[in-house]
Design a protein around this motif. Structure first.
Motif, PDB file in Angstrom:
ATOM      1  N   ARG A   1      49.482  45.159  38.979  1.00  0.00           N
ATOM      2  CA  ARG A   1      48.311  45.021  39.847  1.00  0.00           C
ATOM      3  C   ARG A   1      47.021  45.222  39.047  1.00  0.00           C
ATOM      4  O   ARG A   1      46.080  44.438  39.140  1.00  0.00           O
ATOM      5  N   GLU A   2      47.031  46.265  38.260  1.00  0.00           N
ATOM      6  CA  GLU A   2      45.830  46.545  37.470  1.00  0.00           C
ATOM      7  C   GLU A   2      45.591  45.433  36.458  1.00  0.00           C
ATOM      8  O   GLU A   2      44.454  45.016  36.213  1.00  0.00           O
ATOM      9  N   GLY A   3      46.685  44.953  35.903  1.00  0.00           N
ATOM     10  CA  GLY A   3      46.583  43.870  34.928  1.00  0.00           C
ATOM     11  C   GLY A   3      45.947  42.638  35.548  1.00  0.00           C
ATOM     12  O   GLY A   3      45.053  42.005  34.956  1.00  0.00           O
ATOM     13  N   LEU A   4      46.369  42.325  36.753  1.00  0.00           N
ATOM     14  CA  LEU A   4      45.819  41.155  37.436  1.00  0.00           C
ATOM     15  C   LEU A   4      44.329  41.344  37.700  1.00  0.00           C
ATOM     16  O   LEU A   4      43.520  40.438  37.510  1.00  0.00           O
ATOM     17  N   LYS A   5      44.012  42.564  38.140  1.00  0.00           N
ATOM     18  CA  LYS A   5      42.605  42.860  38.453  1.00  0.00           C
ATOM     19  C   LYS A   5      41.725  42.671  37.220  1.00  0.00           C
ATOM     20  O   LYS A   5      40.675  42.018  37.285  1.00  0.00           O
ATOM     21  N   VAL A   6      42.201  43.215  36.119  1.00  0.00           N
ATOM     22  CA  VAL A   6      41.436  43.104  34.881  1.00  0.00           C
ATOM     23  C   VAL A   6      41.298  41.640  34.465  1.00  0.00           C
ATOM     24  O   VAL A   6      40.221  41.164  34.099  1.00  0.00           O
ATOM     25  N   LEU A   7      42.406  40.936  34.559  1.00  0.00           N
ATOM     26  CA  LEU A   7      42.384  39.516  34.177  1.00  0.00           C
ATOM     27  C   LEU A   7      41.382  38.736  35.019  1.00  0.00           C
ATOM     28  O   LEU A   7      40.558  37.974  34.502  1.00  0.00           O
ATOM     29  N   ILE A   8      41.457  38.928  36.331  1.00  0.00           N
ATOM     30  CA  ILE A   8      40.597  38.159  37.236  1.00  0.00           C
ATOM     31  C   ILE A   8      39.127  38.544  37.069  1.00  0.00           C
ATOM     32  O   ILE A   8      38.253  37.679  36.949  1.00  0.00           O
ATOM     33  N   ASP A   9      38.890  39.847  37.061  1.00  0.00           N
ATOM     34  CA  ASP A   9      37.495  40.294  36.923  1.00  0.00           C
ATOM     35  C   ASP A   9      36.919  39.934  35.564  1.00  0.00           C
ATOM     36  O   ASP A   9      35.704  39.740  35.419  1.00  0.00           O
ATOM     37  N   GLY A  10      37.814  39.840  34.578  1.00  0.00           N
ATOM     38  CA  GLY A  10      37.332  39.569  33.232  1.00  0.00           C
ATOM     39  C   GLY A  10      37.094  38.100  32.934  1.00  0.00           C
ATOM     40  O   GLY A  10      36.745  37.729  31.819  1.00  0.00           O
ATOM     41  N   THR A  11      37.302  37.279  33.946  1.00  0.00           N
ATOM     42  CA  THR A  11      37.118  35.848  33.726  1.00  0.00           C
ATOM     43  C   THR A  11      35.919  35.337  34.519  1.00  0.00           C
ATOM     44  O   THR A  11      35.761  35.679  35.697  1.00  0.00           O
ATOM     45  N   ALA A  12      35.110  34.549  33.864  1.00  0.00           N
ATOM     46  CA  ALA A  12      33.917  34.023  34.525  1.00  0.00           C
ATOM     47  C   ALA A  12      34.327  33.134  35.693  1.00  0.00           C
ATOM     48  O   ALA A  12      35.250  32.325  35.584  1.00  0.00           O
ATOM     49  N   GLY A  13      33.651  33.313  36.807  1.00  0.00           N
ATOM     50  CA  GLY A  13      33.941  32.477  37.964  1.00  0.00           C
ATOM     51  C   GLY A  13      34.961  33.086  38.910  1.00  0.00           C
ATOM     52  O   GLY A  13      35.201  32.584  40.003  1.00  0.00           O
ATOM     53  N   TYR A  14      35.567  34.194  38.498  1.00  0.00           N
ATOM     54  CA  TYR A  14      36.563  34.857  39.341  1.00  0.00           C
ATOM     55  C   TYR A  14      36.146  36.300  39.603  1.00  0.00           C
ATOM     56  O   TYR A  14      35.543  36.943  38.746  1.00  0.00           O
ATOM     57  N   SER A  15      36.498  36.780  40.769  1.00  0.00           N
ATOM     58  CA  SER A  15      36.218  38.174  41.066  1.00  0.00           C
ATOM     59  C   SER A  15      37.330  38.749  41.919  1.00  0.00           C
ATOM     60  O   SER A  15      37.691  38.179  42.948  1.00  0.00           O
ATOM     61  N   CYS A  16      37.906  39.858  41.482  1.00  0.00           N
ATOM     62  CA  CYS A  16      38.950  40.506  42.269  1.00  0.00           C
ATOM     63  C   CYS A  16      38.273  41.511  43.191  1.00  0.00           C
ATOM     64  O   CYS A  16      37.893  42.599  42.770  1.00  0.00           O
ATOM     65  N   ILE A  17      38.120  41.127  44.431  1.00  0.00           N
ATOM     66  CA  ILE A  17      37.346  41.983  45.345  1.00  0.00           C
ATOM     67  C   ILE A  17      38.192  43.079  45.976  1.00  0.00           C
ATOM     68  O   ILE A  17      37.664  43.975  46.607  1.00  0.00           O
ATOM     69  N   ALA A  18      39.501  43.003  45.808  1.00  0.00           N
ATOM     70  CA  ALA A  18      40.343  44.064  46.358  1.00  0.00           C
ATOM     71  C   ALA A  18      41.744  43.950  45.804  1.00  0.00           C
ATOM     72  O   ALA A  18      42.200  42.863  45.445  1.00  0.00           O
ATOM     73  N   SER A  19      42.442  45.090  45.732  1.00  0.00           N
ATOM     74  CA  SER A  19      43.843  45.056  45.335  1.00  0.00           C
ATOM     75  C   SER A  19      44.598  46.110  46.119  1.00  0.00           C
ATOM     76  O   SER A  19      44.103  47.222  46.324  1.00  0.00           O
ATOM     77  N   TYR A  20      45.768  45.758  46.579  1.00  0.00           N
ATOM     78  CA  TYR A  20      46.551  46.641  47.434  1.00  0.00           C
ATOM     79  C   TYR A  20      47.970  46.734  46.917  1.00  0.00           C
ATOM     80  O   TYR A  20      48.464  45.845  46.240  1.00  0.00           O
ATOM     81  N   SER A  21      48.616  47.817  47.300  1.00  0.00           N
ATOM     82  CA  SER A  21      50.023  47.949  46.940  1.00  0.00           C
ATOM     83  C   SER A  21      50.910  47.617  48.137  1.00  0.00           C
ATOM     84  O   SER A  21      52.111  47.473  48.005  1.00  0.00           O
ATOM     85  N   LYS A  22      50.296  47.502  49.298  1.00  0.00           N
ATOM     86  CA  LYS A  22      51.091  47.209  50.491  1.00  0.00           C
ATOM     87  C   LYS A  22      50.385  46.192  51.393  1.00  0.00           C
ATOM     88  O   LYS A  22      49.151  46.149  51.452  1.00  0.00           O
ATOM     89  N   CYS A  23      51.165  45.438  52.111  1.00  0.00           N
ATOM     90  CA  CYS A  23      50.623  44.462  53.046  1.00  0.00           C
ATOM     91  C   CYS A  23      49.773  45.129  54.121  1.00  0.00           C
ATOM     92  O   CYS A  23      48.698  44.641  54.477  1.00  0.00           O
ATOM     93  N   GLU A  24      50.282  46.232  54.628  1.00  0.00           N
ATOM     94  CA  GLU A  24      49.628  46.877  55.763  1.00  0.00           C
ATOM     95  C   GLU A  24      48.154  47.158  55.490  1.00  0.00           C
ATOM     96  O   GLU A  24      47.277  46.839  56.309  1.00  0.00           O
ATOM     97  N   THR A  25      47.889  47.758  54.343  1.00  0.00           N
ATOM     98  CA  THR A  25      46.501  48.091  54.032  1.00  0.00           C
ATOM     99  C   THR A  25      45.668  46.836  53.826  1.00  0.00           C
ATOM    100  O   THR A  25      44.505  46.777  54.228  1.00  0.00           O
ATOM    101  N   MET A  26      46.296  45.839  53.244  1.00  0.00           N
ATOM    102  CA  MET A  26      45.584  44.568  53.048  1.00  0.00           C
ATOM    103  C   MET A  26      45.166  43.989  54.387  1.00  0.00           C
ATOM    104  O   MET A  26      44.016  43.579  54.583  1.00  0.00           O
ATOM    105  N   LEU A  27      46.101  43.973  55.337  1.00  0.00           N
ATOM    106  CA  LEU A  27      45.819  43.369  56.643  1.00  0.00           C
ATOM    107  C   LEU A  27      44.655  44.057  57.345  1.00  0.00           C
ATOM    108  O   LEU A  27      43.834  43.415  58.007  1.00  0.00           O
ATOM    109  N   LYS A  28      44.603  45.370  57.181  1.00  0.00           N
ATOM    110  CA  LYS A  28      43.544  46.124  57.864  1.00  0.00           C
ATOM    111  C   LYS A  28      42.160  45.726  57.386  1.00  0.00           C
ATOM    112  O   LYS A  28      41.216  45.644  58.162  1.00  0.00           O
ATOM    113  N   SER A  29      42.033  45.535  56.092  1.00  0.00           N
ATOM    114  CA  SER A  29      40.690  45.292  55.567  1.00  0.00           C
ATOM    115  C   SER A  29      40.409  43.811  55.310  1.00  0.00           C
ATOM    116  O   SER A  29      39.355  43.457  54.784  1.00  0.00           O
ATOM    117  N   LEU A  30      41.345  42.987  55.730  1.00  0.00           N
ATOM    118  CA  LEU A  30      41.203  41.560  55.448  1.00  0.00           C
ATOM    119  C   LEU A  30      39.950  40.972  56.097  1.00  0.00           C
ATOM    120  O   LEU A  30      39.210  40.200  55.472  1.00  0.00           O
TER     121      LEU A  30
END
Lengths: 212, 212
Positions: free
Chosen positions: B14-43
């Motif tokens: 997860r952290e690797g993906l975040k770093v990759l996405i944030d580290g690339t121009a034109g992409y931004s990782c605005i959130a990362s979750y370890s579970k669906c439930e938390t993702m759904l709440k803040s979607l």
DNA sequence: TTTAATACTACCCAAATGGGTGGAGGGACT
DNA sequence: AGTCCCTCCACCCATTTGGGTAGTATTAAA
């Protein structure tokens, strides 16, 4: 060495493809045709690994050509190369037996890569074509959630499912522990709601609309 | 700037993906979750452009997560990122609403490209995944050509088609300019060949086996 | 509480269907 | 010429189905 055969009516493009394929290490264009008919005749002798086909051809339709070729060599790998991106053509080609679908604006390097992927058991296609294929999968879901799903009561859906399983009214009645008259009653209501007048119509509608 | 949200239970990845996405121009990782439930709440608040999801998650199933997310944002672009290449999971995920399917061995550059393609209306997937999807299309054809297709005569298939169109024996008879008795005769033979005993069974079998 | 929707049962009738038997004609293949 | 397969038609009978009408019980909404 991947043996490629090409079917393409435009002389310029056909020759271009031949040069491209022959000029690349690992690839060989063993034949090129301007019509399906001639390709089908010599297909048996040639035994190509991959068949690259245009589908906007004069004479025999490209889709039909795919079907015929698949009859001769069921395991032949066929790649469609075309300018058309219409849904119908894509699905017809894929159903006919094509395993990949490329648009003509595909750059040469990607084209060669695609041939290689197809040869190795993949299904190369542009991600836009892929989206259309995926959309097709999701259509079912969409139709059911938005459409006639909710007009049937849960019990009615249960009854209808019985029919789709291939059961008679009597069997459905027994399996649900209700009278056959009740089953008939429900079906009358189901028929009204679905605007049908027979079992077979109801079954078709149930399947098509995803009510089951 | 493509806003990406990630759901992945493995902290390292997860952290690797975040770093990759944030580290690339034109992409931004605005959130990362370890579970669906938390993702759904803040979607709802986040409104990401692309949701990158693992589907082998603890707690809520990833497939279920896709369905829920699609309920909230029907137009959300969801990409599955997983180690599984089983047919069932692929189809379930795609039917649930995913628009692309990536395997975890996908190199970072391809991953970013896939996110971009998905964002622009494509359906990125490896050509091997694509092949499985295509095979699904062709199953119908294969079943029919190898299976029960050839046991029916052309005329019988024609008769059966009429039923699948929702017509009664009488209508079928009229449309083919033959007697209703003849239609009945054909159906008796069709039933014997398909091992069924009623219209609805025949319709179901005809559709499932692709006899139409 | 009244109302509406749903689920259930019953009886009636006409039509459609499932299944059996028999026979006729034409085309393909031996 | 004979045989097989496909197509076609007809008559018989029992069962199933489609459609109408009527009534009861339960539950959920107004």
């Amino acid at each position: 060495m991947i043996k490629v055969a090409v079917v393409e009516d435009n002389d310029t493009i056909r020759e271009g493809l031949k040069v491209l394929i022959d000029g690349t290490a690992g690839y060989s264009c063993i034949a090129s045709y301007s019509k399906c008919e001639t390709m089908l005749k010599s297909l048996e002798k040639l035994n190509p690994d991959v068949l690259l086909m245009d589908i906007g051809l004069p004479g025999m339709n490209g889709i039909e050509g795919i079907k015929q070729a698949k009859k001769i060599f069921p395991d032949l790998t066929i790649l469609v190369l075309t300018v058309y991106e219409e849904n119908d053509l894509i699905f017809e080609a894929l159903c006919a037996g094509a395993c990949g679908y490329l648009v003509k604006k595909t750059p040469p390097s990607k084209l060669l890569e695609a041939i290689n992927e197809a040869y190795n058991g993949g299904s190369p296609m542009s991600s836009h074509i892929a989206r259309k294929v995926i959309d097709f999968f999701q259509q079912k879901k969409q139709a059911s959630s938005s459409g006639s799903q909710n007009i049937l009561t849960p019990r009615e859906r249960e009854i209808l499912s019985g029919l789709v399983e291939g059961n008679s009214f009597k069997v459905i009645a027994d399996s649900l522990f209700i009278s056959i008259e009740t089953v008939r009653f429900h079906f009358r209501n189901i028929y009204k709601k679905l605007h049908v007048h027979s079992q077979s119509e109801a079954v078709v509608k149930a399947i098509k609309e995803g009510l089951v």
